[in-house]
Every structure is written in structure tokens, then in C-alpha cells.
Design an enzyme around this catalytic site. Structure first.
Site, PDB file in Angstrom:
ATOM      1  N   ASP A 366       0.866  -1.185   0.061  1.00 21.11           N
ATOM      2  CA  ASP A 366       0.016   0.153  -0.022  1.00 21.11           C
ATOM      3  C   ASP A 366       0.927   1.286   0.097  1.00 21.11           C
ATOM      4  O   ASP A 366       1.943   1.251  -0.485  1.00 21.11           O
ATOM      5  CB  ASP A 366      -1.085  -0.006   1.239  1.00 21.11           C
ATOM      6  CG  ASP A 366      -2.383   0.546   0.969  1.00 21.11           C
ATOM      7  OD1 ASP A 366      -2.359   1.760   1.214  1.00 21.11           O
ATOM      8  OD2 ASP A 366      -3.264  -0.072   0.564  1.00 21.11           O
ATOM      9  N   ASP A 367       0.382   2.332   0.385  1.00 16.79           N
ATOM     10  CA  ASP A 367       1.010   3.615   0.450  1.00 16.79           C
ATOM     11  C   ASP A 367       2.351   3.847   1.078  1.00 16.79           C
ATOM     12  O   ASP A 367       2.361   3.016   2.188  1.00 16.79           O
ATOM     13  CB  ASP A 367      -0.040   4.462   1.053  1.00 16.79           C
ATOM     14  CG  ASP A 367       0.258   5.947   0.970  1.00 16.79           C
ATOM     15  OD1 ASP A 367       1.141   6.455   0.255  1.00 16.79           O
ATOM     16  OD2 ASP A 367      -0.470   7.073   1.326  1.00 16.79           O
ATOM     17  N   ASP A 478      -6.234   4.798  -5.698  1.00 14.92           N
ATOM     18  CA  ASP A 478      -6.842   5.519  -4.470  1.00 14.92           C
ATOM     19  C   ASP A 478      -6.942   6.852  -5.109  1.00 14.92           C
ATOM     20  O   ASP A 478      -6.300   7.541  -5.966  1.00 14.92           O
ATOM     21  CB  ASP A 478      -5.745   5.450  -3.463  1.00 14.92           C
ATOM     22  CG  ASP A 478      -6.438   5.771  -2.184  1.00 14.92           C
ATOM     23  OD1 ASP A 478      -7.638   5.885  -2.126  1.00 14.92           O
ATOM     24  OD2 ASP A 478      -5.900   5.204  -1.159  1.00 14.92           O
ATOM     25  N   MET A 479      -7.951   7.732  -4.367  1.00 16.52           N
ATOM     26  CA  MET A 479      -8.252   9.146  -4.468  1.00 16.52           C
ATOM     27  C   MET A 479      -8.414   9.564  -3.144  1.00 16.52           C
ATOM     28  O   MET A 479      -9.492   9.299  -2.520  1.00 16.52           O
ATOM     29  CB  MET A 479      -9.068   9.314  -5.343  1.00 16.52           C
ATOM     30  CG  MET A 479      -9.490  10.533  -5.921  1.00 16.52           C
ATOM     31  SD  MET A 479     -11.001  11.187  -5.873  1.00 16.52           S
ATOM     32  CE  MET A 479     -11.000  12.931  -6.513  1.00 16.52           C
ATOM     33  N   ASP A 548     -12.728   2.171   4.360  1.00 18.38           N
ATOM     34  CA  ASP A 548     -11.869   2.279   5.307  1.00 18.38           C
ATOM     35  C   ASP A 548     -12.009   1.578   6.691  1.00 18.38           C
ATOM     36  O   ASP A 548     -11.395   1.150   7.675  1.00 18.38           O
ATOM     37  CB  ASP A 548     -11.152   3.318   5.718  1.00 18.38           C
ATOM     38  CG  ASP A 548     -10.037   3.582   4.490  1.00 18.38           C
ATOM     39  OD1 ASP A 548      -9.727   2.918   3.924  1.00 18.38           O
ATOM     40  OD2 ASP A 548      -9.679   4.852   4.387  1.00 18.38           O
TER      41      ASP A 548
HETATM   42  C1  DGJ Z   1      -7.120   5.205   1.814  1.00 17.21           C
HETATM   43  C2  DGJ Z   1      -7.458   3.732   1.551  1.00 17.21           C
HETATM   44  O1  DGJ Z   1      -8.818   3.720   1.707  1.00 17.21           O
HETATM   45  C3  DGJ Z   1      -6.752   3.040   2.409  1.00 17.21           C
HETATM   46  O2  DGJ Z   1      -6.951   1.534   2.213  1.00 17.21           O
HETATM   47  C4  DGJ Z   1      -5.366   3.138   2.182  1.00 17.21           C
HETATM   48  O3  DGJ Z   1      -4.692   2.797   1.063  1.00 17.21           O
HETATM   49  C5  DGJ Z   1      -4.833   4.644   2.290  1.00 17.21           C
HETATM   50  N1  DGJ Z   1      -5.695   5.427   1.642  1.00 17.21           N
HETATM   51  C6  DGJ Z   1      -3.562   4.928   1.953  1.00 17.21           C
HETATM   52  O4  DGJ Z   1      -3.064   6.308   2.188  1.00 17.21           O
END
Ligand code: DGJ
Length: 734
Positions: A366-367, A478-479, A548
């Protein structure tokens, strides 16, 4: 499926499965009237247009034209000429006037369904053909024409509408509003069902009366949003899963939208859906046309359940294109809740090794893997690997993950730019912004102006470079912020109102390139959780991150609301660690698994650190996924009980199309004193067939489908909060 024109009565009848939709042309002036929408009928009840009632049509009584305009049940109302209800289209002509009235000019009934240039849209397949009605309507004074499109598929009750506006005059016209669909019905004490929410609380079902005036939901946030959702249903008061007349409207679009019901002085209701007119202005040059996104309308006279199943089938069969749509998705483990920004190659490989032992099939990073991104304050736009965290780069990491026997997926947020990034330092004007104002930061980031060619090309090259640099088989797009400071350096004074829609077209263009150039990539859209869980995005990605909030109990409500419109196969759902990172709740690992099994299924935790007894359950859960995913992905969805309504327990399930198998999930959310057992009735089975029921009592039991539906199953007290059961039902051997 049928579309007919009756020359004598001047009516169009659209038949889609069990529903009929009738449009009539009234008077010599060619007013296009909405006659009927509902259960299938065999005639055209033109009397519903009330053209024989006072004040009559204008050719008989022009003295009261204004009254006629304000009462006529209109199919696509204009503006400024006597109809004081909200119009579906509004323009400003060369002289600054805002009036428009579209009357019948002609029509065409065609086989198939034309694609909508640059927009996501439902499509026909070899197995299920489509037919389309195009009604041409014109404003003679403006020399502006509209094409009202209605499509139906052989295998669906849905009717799909969109609008195209064409400027046939010699001067530009500014469009200030263009709805994709509008219709006028008598108000029959309908209620308004919408899906509201917030971050980590998306798509909660809300039902309220439709009072006089306007009842609406919408977004001006540049995305479909956490807060309101591009869906509404008008439901007969007291509608349930099985009973009641229900009209659903779902917008195949991911940007600003409006969904509105307007109840009038005459107890009629005007329903409309389209791009939100707030802040919208589009210059239509001579010869140009503007195509609206489409609205999918579904009528059910058997309550909400049938409506949902119609949407699920339509979106699975005629909207989602990915090669993954009919396939099991690899069970993934995502490191977001496991590590947040604090990870390196070794940590990821530890997770991958442990995951492999339990039957997990893909690691998603991920990020935090790029630029200098050690928190969420920097580096968006700098899509180069942070070699301090990942020495040897992506290639090394991905090869190692592949050697362990896992696939590899990656996270990107391509639409964004951090003020603290090399990209911003080089191109500060690439952010969407208003000159002379400091841009509003959100999560310390700005939005890239993808409507500019060089910005779009740069962004595409960044995505392509990352995906081509290693064996990457999945992308989480993602956004994480909504759009403010509406301003593009390339648009002039009269065109800034085009930015939000142009932005969406640019995002669609990028994702279209992505799915064309990387056809085997599994794409999962995401927006700060589920702020872009909409039908538009499903055209590009077969699954979308739902929220989330991975708490199993919060997810019950989120997934119930999502499943009102969207198939379970599209819902990103993961098992996470406890106490849950969003709400702090502790739920049994088993229940977290059972709830996630109703979606795409995966994990979002540090598998090297969770309690051993939880880890020991993973092999069983991954095996259960493989056992039941086909059923979950392709079956008919039934909602049996809602925790939202009863406050104690939740139950939902799927029944295979051939009705030979079913899987129901029961969650006892709250244990209660003096609570002995619950009866749940199992819908959707064949009444005269014997089924084997597993998961309720120690030994499997055999019951007829009719018994299961009418008498139901008795679920004993599970002793404790948040306990759950998976109930498997299969046809007994003959
Ligand atoms: C929002 C996403 O919904 C999360 O799962 C994660 O990827 C974060 N962004 C990362 O910044």
C-alpha cells in the site's frame, strides 16, 4: 424486451422484462409526455397525460398555456416557459436568455446500444442483445436538438436513459443544466431511499417521506463521495424486501451528481438524475454535442430484493468488463493496517512468507513505497521507488514475493500532487487551483489538473512505468481528497464550469488506457475508503474498496447499503486485526472472516503478529473462500434480517441461479438476556426440493425448500456478542 411505436396513439412502449415504460406525443406542438412506468401493461393509457382535462393543451386553449406547462407530465422538461418545476435542461443563448422547450421532431428504434463517447456505460453482449429508442426533440427558436435515448436488454428489467444535446445553430449556447433522465408521475405517497454516509461509514440506508418541494441528494465534491451516493429509489410506503412498488435510479458516473424528487402542488412527483448543475456550465459550440452519462432505472413490484437482484445481474453482465469479473480473485493481504508507512522489503517478505503458509495468494503493498513518503505529507506525484525502504527496487521485491509463491499488487494515487514533491516544485501550475488564492489542502495534497494534455500524459507515463517495472498483477487506484479551488490554467472565464466534468472524463480516459494496455491487471478502485464506489468505476474495475472501516459490525451496515445496488463480487472486503483500527471494537476472528467472505475477501493485518489462534483459522477461511466464492460471486442476493432495523442480529445470503445451493450468513450482533433463539426464513429455494442444511446444528439436517422458506431455521443463542454462523444449504441427493 421490446420497443414499439404506435402511430395511431403516438406512443412509445418500452418493455423490459416485467416492466413497461410508455411515452406519448401530445398535441400538434409535439409535447413529449411521460405516460406510465411500472408493471408490464399491454395498452397505452394516454389518458394519464390528462390532455383532455382543463386547462387543455395550448392548441385548444392557448389562454392558459402557462397552466398547461406547469401541470403536463413531461418526459424531458425545459425551462423558463411556464413549467415552474425544476427543468431537466437549462441553457443560456447568445442573447443571455435561459428559455428552452424541447418538442418532438422524430424518432428511431435501433438494434443494439450505442457507446457513449468517453463515458462508462452498460453494453450488450453476444448472449443478451439490446434495443434502443432515440427520440429527437427540438427547440426551434434556439435551433438546439436533444436526443433522448432509452435502451433495454434481452435479459433485464432495467431501462437505461441518457441525453445528448446538439447545437444546430450558428452561435454558441451555454448549457447550465442537463439531466440524464427525468420523469413525472403521480405522487403515491412514495418514500425516498438514499445512501448517505461519511468516511468509514459509507452507504447507510436512509428512508424519508417525500414532502412538498424538493427532496434530493447530490455531490459537488468532484467524486461520487462518502457523504451522498448516486442512487435513489422511490419506494411505496411500507415496502420490504419482498413487497412494495419500488423505482430505482442509479447513475453510471463518478463525479458531481444530483438525484431529486420534487413533489408539486398537484401531487405529482418529478424525478430527475444527472450531473449536478451547481457550478456546471458547458459551452456548446455550433455543431458540437454534449453527451450526458447514463441512468439505470429499475422497477420492481416485489420490493427492494428484486430491484437489487436486477441491478446485480445487470452490472455483472452488462457493465463490468474485467477478465476477472467471472473469476475468483486472488486472496490478497494488504499491508496498510499492518504497517501503515513503516515497512521495508524484509517486513513485506516476512508477511508474504507467513501469508503463503495460510493459503493467501497475493501481497499488496500500500501507500508509502515511493519518493520520501514516510507519512501522508509528501511525495504524491514522485512515483519513483524509495530505495531506502526497498533496496533493489520494485523488481527485486516483486521477484522475491513471486519466489515465495505469491502474486504482487501495488497502491498508487495517480490523480494527486503533494506540495512537497519534486513534481510540484517543477510544475506548481499543474494543480487544480485559482490564481491569486492559496489552494485548500486536504491530507496535505492537491489534485492534478488532468484536463491538461501534458498533465494527463505525464500521469499516464508514471503509471505505465511503475506497472511495467516488475511483475505487478494488481493495482489499487486510490483518491484521497475531494476537489476544491475549481480552476484550470487552460480554461477561460466562460469555461471554468466545465472543469469538474472534464476532470471525470480525464480520469475515465486514464483508466480506459490502463485496462486496454494492461488487460490482465486486476484493478481495484478506492477513494479514502469507499467514496468512489459507484457504477461508473465498475466499468473499469471489477471491485472497489468498500470502506476504510474493516470492523465486522460496521461492515454489516456498509455492505447492506452497498448491496442495495452493487453485486457482492464488487465489494472489497478484508479481515483486519483487533481492536479494530477505526472503532476499537473486538470481534471474533471467525466473524470477521464470515463478513469479509460476502465480498472479494482478503486480509489487512500483520499476519506475523496476530494471535496464534487467529492465524490458525486463516487456512480454513481461505479454503472456505475457494469453496463458496463462485456462489457468492454469481448467485442471487437475499437480505433476510437487518441489524440496522432490529438492532440485534443480521442475516443475508446468496442462492445459486439454479437454486441447487445457498450460503447464508447470520451474525448475532448483540447477546441478550432471555434471548433463546431466532427463526430466520430462507428465501429463494425450490419449494419441493429437499435440501441439506449445514452449520446450524451439530449434524446436517434435511428440509424441503418450502419448509425453509415458510417455517425457517431456528438459530440458537450463540452466547455472546458478535458471534456468527455460515449456513450452507445444498440440494440433497435424489
Ligand atoms: C485510503 C485507503 O482507503 C486505504 O486503504 C489506504 O490505501 C490509504 N488511503 C493509504 O493512504
Amino acid at each position: 424486451m421490446d420497443i414499439r411505436y404506435n402511430e395511431r396513439s403516438r406512443t412509445f412502449t418500452i418493455t423490459a422484462g416485467d416492466s413497461s415504460y410508455v411515452i406519448g406525443i401530445a398535441d400538434k406542438e409535439g409535447f413529449i409526455g411521460h405516460v406510465y412506468y411500472g408493471a408490464a401493461i399491454a395498452e397505452e393509457p394516454m389518458y394519464l397525460l390528462r390532455i383532455d382535462e382543463p386547462p387543455f393543451v395550448p392548441t385548444k386553449n392557448n389562454r392558459d398555456r402557462g397552466s398547461f406547462m406547469d401541470t403536463f407530465p413531461c418526459e424531458f422538461p425545459g425551462n423558463g416557459l411556464g413549467d415552474y418545476r425544476d427543468g431537466a435542461v437549462e441553457v443560456i443563448d447568445a442573447g443571455g436568455h435561459r428559455a428552452i422547450k424541447l418538442t418532438y421532431e422524430g424518432h428511431n428504434i435501433i438494434d443494439g446500444k450505442p457507446a457513449l463517447a468517453g463515458l462508462p456505460a452498460t453494453f450488450e453482449t453476444d448472449g443478451a442483445r439490446a434495443k434502443t429508442l432515440e427520440i429527437y426533440a427540438k427547440d426551434e427558436a434556439l435551433n438546439v436538438k436533444a436526443v433522448l435515448r432509452y435502451s433495454v436488454f434481452e435479459d433485464s428489467d432495467a431501462i437505461i436513459r441518457s441525453t445528448e444535446l446538439i447545437n444546430e445553430s450558428a452561435t454558441p449556447v451555454l448549457i447550465t443544466k442537463i439531466m440524464s433522465a427525468s420523469l413525472d408521475m403521480d405522487s403515491e405517497d412514495f418514500e425516498f431511499l438514499s445512501l448517505h454516509g461519511s468516511w468509514a461509514r459509507e452507504r447507510q440506508i436512509d428512508i424519508r417521506p417525500i414532502g412538498y418541494g424538493k427532496t434530493s441528494v447530490g455531490s459537488v465534491k468532484g467524486e461520487s463521495s462518502h457523504q451522498e451516493h448516486p442512487f435513489m429509489a422511490l419506494i411505496e410506503k411500507g415496502s420490504t424486501q419482498e413487497k412494495g412498488r419500488v423505482y430505482g435510479f442509479s447513475f453510471v458516473y463518478s463525479g458531481n451528481f444530483l438525484a431529486q424528487a420534487e413533489k408539486t402542488q398537484f401531487d405529482s412527483v418529478r424525478v430527475m438524475m444527472g450531473i449536478n448543475p451547481q457550478g456546471f456550465k458547458w459551452e456548446l459550440k455550433p455543431g458540437d454535442s454534449f453527451q450526458s452519462p447514463e441512468v439505470v432505472m429499475v422497477y420492481s413490484d416485489c420490493g427492494l430484493g428484486k430491484m437489487s437482484r436486477t441491478y446485480h445481474d445487470l452490472y455483472r453482465g452488462h457493465l463490468i468488463r474485467s477478465p476477472y469479473k467471472d473469476k475468483e480473485r486472488p486472496i490478497l493481504i494488504n499491508n496498510w493496517e499492518a504497517t501503515y508507512f513503516d515497512f521495508n522489503t524484509e517486513k513485506l517478505l516476512d508477511i508474504a512468507r507467513e501469508a503463503k503458509k495460510s493459503g493467501i495468494e497475493m501481497l499488496v503493498m500500500d501507500d508509502g513505497w515511493f519518493g520520501r513518503r514516510n507519512d501522508d505529507n509528501s511525495s504524491l506525484g514522485d512515483w519513483n521507488v524509495n530505495e531506502e525502504k526497498l533496496p533493489g527496487g520494485l523488481k527485486y521485491l516483486v521477484d522475491e514475493v513471486n519466489k515465495i509463491g505469491l502474486k504482487f499488487g501495488i497502491w498508487m494515487e495517480p490523480e494527486m500532487i503533494s506540495p512537497d514533491s519534486d513534481l510540484y516544485r517543477a510544475h506548481p501550475d499543474w494543480a487544480i487551483q485559482i490564481p491569486g488564492r492559496e489552494g485548500v489542502r486536504s491530507r496535505n495534497q492537491y489534485v492534478l489538473d488532468l484536463t491538461r494534455k501534458e498533465v494527463l500524459e505525464h500521469t499516464w507515463n508514471s503509471i505505465k512505468t511503475v506497472l511495467s517495472s516488475a511483475n505487478i498483477e494488481y493495482l489499487k487506484w486510490d483518491m484521497n481528497r475531494q476537489i476544491t479551488d475549481i480552476g484550470s490554467a487552460e480554461l477561460g472565464r466562460d469555461n471554468q464550469g466545465e472543469l469538474s466534468h472534464r476532470y471525470m472524463l480525464a480520469v475515465y480516459k486514464l483508466q480506459e488506457r490502463l485496462v486496454k494496455e494492461f488487460p490482465n491487471l486486476l484493478l481495484e478502485n478506492c477513494s479514502g475508503g469507499g467514496a468512489r464506489f459507484d457504477a461508473g468505476m465498475l466499468y473499469y474495475s471489477p471491485q472497489i474498496w468498500c470502506s476504510d472501516d474493516t470492523d465486522a459490525i460496521e461492515r454489516l451496515g456498509i455492505q447492506e447499503g452497498t448491496a442495495i445496488v452493487y453485486p457482492l463480487s464488487s465489494m472489497g472486503a478484508h479481515v483486519s486485526d483487533c481492536p479494530n483500527h477505526t472503532v476499537g471494537r473486538v470481534t471474533p476472528f471467525e466473524t470477521r472472516g464470515n463478513v469479509a467472505l460476502a465480498g472479494t475477501f482478503g486480509y489487512e493485518l500483520d499476519i506475523t503478529k496476530i494471535p496464534q489462534e487467529d492465524r490458525d483459522m486463516i487456512p480454513f477461511q481461505t479454503a472456505t473462500y475457494h469453496k463458496y466464492n463462485k456462489l457468492v460471486r454469481s448467485g442471487d442476493y437475499y437480505r433476510v434480517a437487518s441489524f440496522r432495523e432490529n438492532h440485534y442480529y443480521d442475516c443475508f445470503g446468496v442462492v445459486s441461479k439454479d437454486k441447487s445451493e445457498a450460503l447464508f450468513t447470520f451474525v448475532q450482533v448483540m447477546g441478550r438476556p432471555n434471548y433463546h433463539s431466532r427463526v430466520i426464513r430462507i428465501p429463494g429455494l425450490l419449494p419441493d426440493v429437499k435440501y441439506v442444511v449445514e452449520g446450524v446444528s451439530e449434524e446436517p439436517e434435511e428440509w424441503l425448500g418450502s419448509t425453509l422458506e415458510k417455517a425457517g431455521l431456528r438459530i440458537g443463542n450463540l452466547w455472546g456478542d458478535y458471534k456468527s454462523l455460515l449456513i450452507h444449504i445444498s440440494k440433497a441427493d435424489d
